[in-house]
Design a protein around this motif. Structure first.
Motif, PDB file in Angstrom:
ATOM      1  N   LYS A   1       0.831  -1.200   0.000  1.00 46.37           N
ATOM      2  CA  LYS A   1       0.000   0.000   0.000  1.00 46.37           C
ATOM      3  C   LYS A   1       0.867   1.253   0.000  1.00 46.37           C
ATOM      4  O   LYS A   1       1.852   1.351   0.723  1.00 46.37           O
ATOM      5  N   ILE A   2       0.484   2.202  -0.852  1.00 45.82           N
ATOM      6  CA  ILE A   2       1.089   3.535  -0.892  1.00 45.82           C
ATOM      7  C   ILE A   2       0.005   4.560  -0.615  1.00 45.82           C
ATOM      8  O   ILE A   2      -1.099   4.463  -1.169  1.00 45.82           O
ATOM      9  N   LYS A   3       0.306   5.547   0.230  1.00 41.02           N
ATOM     10  CA  LYS A   3      -0.577   6.688   0.423  1.00 41.02           C
ATOM     11  C   LYS A   3       0.166   7.936  -0.022  1.00 41.02           C
ATOM     12  O   LYS A   3       1.255   8.235   0.472  1.00 41.02           O
ATOM     13  N   VAL A   4      -0.443   8.657  -0.967  1.00 39.79           N
ATOM     14  CA  VAL A   4       0.236   9.794  -1.565  1.00 39.79           C
ATOM     15  C   VAL A   4      -0.767  10.914  -1.812  1.00 39.79           C
ATOM     16  O   VAL A   4      -1.927  10.658  -2.176  1.00 39.79           O
ATOM     17  N   ALA A   5      -0.342  12.152  -1.580  1.00 35.11           N
ATOM     18  CA  ALA A   5      -1.194  13.311  -1.819  1.00 35.11           C
ATOM     19  C   ALA A   5      -1.121  13.705  -3.283  1.00 35.11           C
ATOM     20  O   ALA A   5      -0.035  13.822  -3.858  1.00 35.11           O
ATOM     21  N   ALA A   6      -2.291  13.920  -3.907  1.00 34.71           N
ATOM     22  CA  ALA A   6      -2.325  14.325  -5.307  1.00 34.71           C
ATOM     23  C   ALA A   6      -1.703  15.707  -5.461  1.00 34.71           C
ATOM     24  O   ALA A   6      -2.014  16.620  -4.692  1.00 34.71           O
ATOM     25  N   PRO A   7      -0.808  15.899  -6.433  1.00 33.12           N
ATOM     26  CA  PRO A   7      -0.168  17.206  -6.632  1.00 33.12           C
ATOM     27  C   PRO A   7      -1.076  18.160  -7.387  1.00 33.12           C
ATOM     28  O   PRO A   7      -2.127  17.768  -7.924  1.00 33.12           O
ATOM     29  N   SER A   8      -0.684  19.411  -7.456  1.00 30.35           N
ATOM     30  CA  SER A   8      -1.430  20.376  -8.259  1.00 30.35           C
ATOM     31  C   SER A   8      -1.192  20.096  -9.736  1.00 30.35           C
ATOM     32  O   SER A   8      -0.234  19.425 -10.110  1.00 30.35           O
ATOM     33  N   GLY A   9      -2.057  20.633 -10.566  1.00 33.06           N
ATOM     34  CA  GLY A   9      -1.927  20.431 -12.004  1.00 33.06           C
ATOM     35  C   GLY A   9      -2.442  19.100 -12.482  1.00 33.06           C
ATOM     36  O   GLY A   9      -2.199  18.703 -13.631  1.00 33.06           O
ATOM     37  N   LEU A  10      -3.167  18.368 -11.623  1.00 38.62           N
ATOM     38  CA  LEU A  10      -3.650  17.038 -11.979  1.00 38.62           C
ATOM     39  C   LEU A  10      -4.765  17.126 -13.016  1.00 38.62           C
ATOM     40  O   LEU A  10      -5.601  18.035 -12.975  1.00 38.62           O
ATOM     41  N   VAL A  11      -4.793  16.183 -13.954  1.00 35.86           N
ATOM     42  CA  VAL A  11      -5.879  16.057 -14.926  1.00 35.86           C
ATOM     43  C   VAL A  11      -6.374  14.616 -14.904  1.00 35.86           C
ATOM     44  O   VAL A  11      -5.795  13.754 -14.244  1.00 35.86           O
ATOM     45  N   ASP A  12      -7.469  14.370 -15.611  1.00 37.21           N
ATOM     46  CA  ASP A  12      -7.994  13.006 -15.687  1.00 37.21           C
ATOM     47  C   ASP A  12      -6.986  12.104 -16.403  1.00 37.21           C
ATOM     48  O   ASP A  12      -6.324  12.520 -17.362  1.00 37.21           O
ATOM     49  N   GLY A  13      -6.901  10.851 -15.956  1.00 42.00           N
ATOM     50  CA  GLY A  13      -5.995   9.915 -16.609  1.00 42.00           C
ATOM     51  C   GLY A  13      -5.466   8.871 -15.646  1.00 42.00           C
ATOM     52  O   GLY A  13      -5.989   8.709 -14.527  1.00 42.00           O
ATOM     53  N   LYS A  14      -4.428   8.167 -16.070  1.00 36.26           N
ATOM     54  CA  LYS A  14      -3.843   7.084 -15.282  1.00 36.26           C
ATOM     55  C   LYS A  14      -2.528   7.525 -14.642  1.00 36.26           C
ATOM     56  O   LYS A  14      -1.765   8.275 -15.241  1.00 36.26           O
ATOM     57  N   LEU A  15      -2.281   7.024 -13.424  1.00 37.97           N
ATOM     58  CA  LEU A  15      -0.989   7.213 -12.786  1.00 37.97           C
ATOM     59  C   LEU A  15      -0.033   6.136 -13.299  1.00 37.97           C
ATOM     60  O   LEU A  15      -0.462   5.030 -13.632  1.00 37.97           O
ATOM     61  N   THR A  16       1.248   6.458 -13.335  1.00 31.92           N
ATOM     62  CA  THR A  16       2.260   5.483 -13.708  1.00 31.92           C
ATOM     63  C   THR A  16       3.205   5.269 -12.532  1.00 31.92           C
ATOM     64  O   THR A  16       3.832   6.218 -12.051  1.00 31.92           O
ATOM     65  N   LEU A  17       3.289   4.029 -12.064  1.00 29.30           N
ATOM     66  CA  LEU A  17       4.206   3.661 -10.992  1.00 29.30           C
ATOM     67  C   LEU A  17       5.498   3.175 -11.637  1.00 29.30           C
ATOM     68  O   LEU A  17       5.470   2.252 -12.455  1.00 29.30           O
ATOM     69  N   VAL A  18       6.620   3.801 -11.276  1.00 35.87           N
ATOM     70  CA  VAL A  18       7.892   3.522 -11.933  1.00 35.87           C
ATOM     71  C   VAL A  18       8.826   2.795 -10.966  1.00 35.87           C
ATOM     72  O   VAL A  18       9.202   3.340  -9.929  1.00 35.87           O
ATOM     73  N   GLN A  19       9.182   1.560 -11.321  1.00 34.47           N
ATOM     74  CA  GLN A  19      10.218   0.841 -10.573  1.00 34.47           C
ATOM     75  C   GLN A  19      11.589   1.185 -11.164  1.00 34.47           C
ATOM     76  O   GLN A  19      12.532   1.492 -10.456  1.00 34.47           O
ATOM     77  N   ASN A  20      11.701   1.110 -12.482  1.00 35.54           N
ATOM     78  CA  ASN A  20      12.824   1.650 -13.233  1.00 35.54           C
ATOM     79  C   ASN A  20      12.293   1.952 -14.631  1.00 35.54           C
ATOM     80  O   ASN A  20      11.101   1.778 -14.884  1.00 35.54           O
TER      81      ASN A  20
END
Length: 606
Positions: free
Chosen positions: A336-355
């Motif tokens: 589980k990750i808890k993260v605050a959404a940043p400003s400038g957000l638009v509709d769409g998908k988040l990308t989780l980057v391992q590398n």
């Protein structure tokens, strides 16, 4: 076999003429590095062993000896002057560059190669199935006229690489760069021959290893034979890796790079061929869910679930913002990750980057839509250093959009982000006449931690000042990102004006609370109500308890029941009437909101 003569008879004729007349032949070396002596040209070439060639240049009377390839020294000359040398070509000479050795030790090397007129005949090449390092022997006639051998992949070796070169025999060691296929001999000038039997170079053998489970940074050992032919090892995602090979070429050890992914690991040999070493399986992140997924604003706490999320190095948000490791909370088990959404957000998908080769996309999220936004920007106030000004004399885009939007009284809602490195944040709307006088109904405000909007009430007096000296909005440690305009309604049912948006999650413990700054309620007036937008969690009875900044329940809550808790239905919206006393305490102390089994996403004035 295939023999080819390259058409150069006209050039050869000019070379011969040049040699007889004493001017240019096959080579002009004027642009060689500076020496006291210079070699301009020599000829004829092709030459005939046992006959003279002419060397033209400057300062040639200082030449001590002429060195023919390979390392055949001649120190006696037919004739020698300052601009010309006649020297007999020795029988041992082979095609290549000639060198002049000066009496002062300087060496001048010709750019062009000397070649010979005798016709080469190749009778045999053996063996033709070889390992790297094996000796191949060529037999025939005038083999000392062969200047180079080219393998099927274009790799070439020249006379310096031959182990034996005589009139009737030539031998060479198979280089690691040699590839299987055609082998072509050349005199470096007008003749080349491709031998009838292709050369077969034995490739390294890798012992089958199947799928190999490993982790980033591990050292993997692969066994086989002739592994010393490997030049590079590439992991999935085109990540090159450091490796070592043991002395007899039976083992290669390679370190798993940090920027690869699961899949086939390949090796490129020195001859350009590519072989597969093994198939690796690496620990890779996986995504399951993100909540909430709708009505998200800057600051909304998102919960992302999955596996191995403790290996996430970056989260990329739709709209271009990204956060790096350390800017969110992650559970110890990595689920589980808890993260605050940043400003400038638009509709769409988040990308989780391992590398850069391992990423996971979330389901699509959607933001809370602000239909009244008329200006967006990125004004960083710093420590009272920056500002946003609206003035006709500026005649800029800001003036155009504000003056065309604001035609009467109403409410401005500014969206902002707080500088997380600070512990205090402030905002002040002022007139440009003195940069100190605040708006009639809105003044200097200390902002609460976590706040992201503030309202500014615009009166007729403020409106007159906008068309006079103008307005300025200043403060410290916040960045203005957007402005909304809600004109005062002339109808019977004015639209609610959002004064706070976020993501207050209340479970069943009553242990959580939200604090909303007094500045959010600066536009309240007698007769107004508050509209709460929410989403029941479905885990129990949804309730809220609105209180002032001193934990005293507001009037409507006191009237609800003995616990001052307001029950909520499944409609997602609740309108709470306010008394004048409620308005006074909200504007002076702000609101503390608690509840259970519900997530509150916005509060609006109606």
């Amino acid at each position: 076999m295939k023999t080819r003569y390259i058409l150069r008879s006209m050039v050869a004729g000019v070379v011969a003429l040049g040699a007889m007349l004493g001017f240019n032949s096959c080579s002009d070396d004027d642009d060689i590095p500076f020496h006291t002596s210079k070699l301009h040209s020599f000829g004829p070439s092709p030459a005939e062993r046992g006959t003279d060639i002419t060397i033209l240049g400057e300062g040639l009377d200082g030449v001590k000896e002429v060195v023919f390839p390979v390392d055949v020294h001649v120190s006696s000359f037919t004739s020698r002057s300052s601009d010309k040398i006649l020297v007999t070509v020795p029988q041992e000479a082979v095609p290549g560059q000639i060198k002049l050795v000066m009496s002062n030790g300087e060496i001048i090397t010709s750019r062009s190669m000397i070649s010979f007129v005798e016709e080469i005949e190749i009778e045999s090449v053996a063996p033709t199935t070889v390992n790297v390092g094996d000796i191949v022997t060529v037999k025939g006639e005038y083999l000392y006229n062969i200047a180079s051998i080219t393998f099927d992949n274009g790799h070439e070796i020249s006379t310096e690489s031959f182990t034996v070169q005589t009139r009737n025999e030539l031998s060479f060691r198979v280089p690691a760069e040699a590839a299987s296929g055609a082998i072509t001999f050349s005199n470096g000038y007008d003749w080349e021959e491709t031998w009838e039997t292709p050369l077969t170079v034995t490739a390294p053998v890798v012992n089958p290893a199947g799928q190999t489970a490993c982790d980033f940074g591990d050292v993997i050992t692969v066994a086989g034979s002739d592994l010393d032919q490997i030049e590079t090892i590439v992991f999935p995602g085109r990540a090159e890796a450091y490796f070592t090979v043991n002395a007899d070429g039976t083992q290669v050890s390679v370190t798993v790079p940090l920027d690869t992914r699961s899949g086939a690991v390949t090796a490129t040999l020195k001859n350009g061929a590519v072989i597969e070493l093994l198939d690796i399986v690496l620990p890779e992140i996986a995504y399951t869910s993100v909540t909430p997924s709708t009505n998200i604003t800057a600051g909304t706490k998102l919960t992302i679930t999955g596996s191995l999320l403790d290996r996430v190095k970056e989260i990329r948000f739709p709209g271009g913002a990204s956060l790096t490791y350390g800017k969110w909370e992650v559970s110890e088990d990595g689920t589980k990750i808890k993260v605050a959404a940043p400003s400038g957000l638009v509709d769409g998908k988040l990308t989780l980057v391992q590398n850069e080769n391992i990423m996971a996309e979330t389901d699509a999220i959607s933001t809370l839509k602000m239909g009244n936004v008329f200006w967006t920007g990125n004004i960083d106030f710093g420590n009272w250093a920056g500002f946003l000004q609206v003035a006709e004399e500026c005649a800029d885009d800001v003036w155009q959009v504000f003056s065309s939007t604001i035609k009467g009284t109403g409410t401005l809602t500014f969206h902002f982000t707080e500088d997380e490195s600070s512990t205090w944040w402030q905002f002040s709307p002022v007139y440009r006449s003195d940069w100190e006088t605040t708006f009639e109904k809105s003044g200097f405000t200390d902002l609460a931690a976590g706040a992201n909007t503030i309202q500014v009430r615009v009166t007729e007096q403020d409106l007159e000042m906008m068309h006079g000296a103008g307005w300025a909005f200043k403060g410290c440690f916040i960045t203005l990102t957007a402005a909304e305009w809600e004109p005062d309604s002339t109808g019977d049912d004015p639209a609610p004006v959002t004064v706070w948006s976020g993501n207050l999650e209340f479970d069943g413990s009553w242990g959580n609370k939200g604090e909303i700054a007094a500045s959010a309620f600066s536009a309240l007036k007698s007769g107004d109500s508050l509209v709460f937008t929410y989403a029941p969690t479905g885990t129990g009875d949804a309730q809220i308890k609105p209180m002032d900044g001193s934990w005293n329940p507001l009037s409507e809550a006191l009237a609800a029941n003995e616990w001052a808790c307001i029950g909520l239905d499944d409609s997602g919206s609740y309108t709470m009437p306010l008394t004048d006393g409620d308005i006074d305490v909200l504007q002076s102390s702000g609101m503390i909101l608690s509840g259970q089994h519900v997530t509150v996403t916005s509060i609006a004035i109606k």
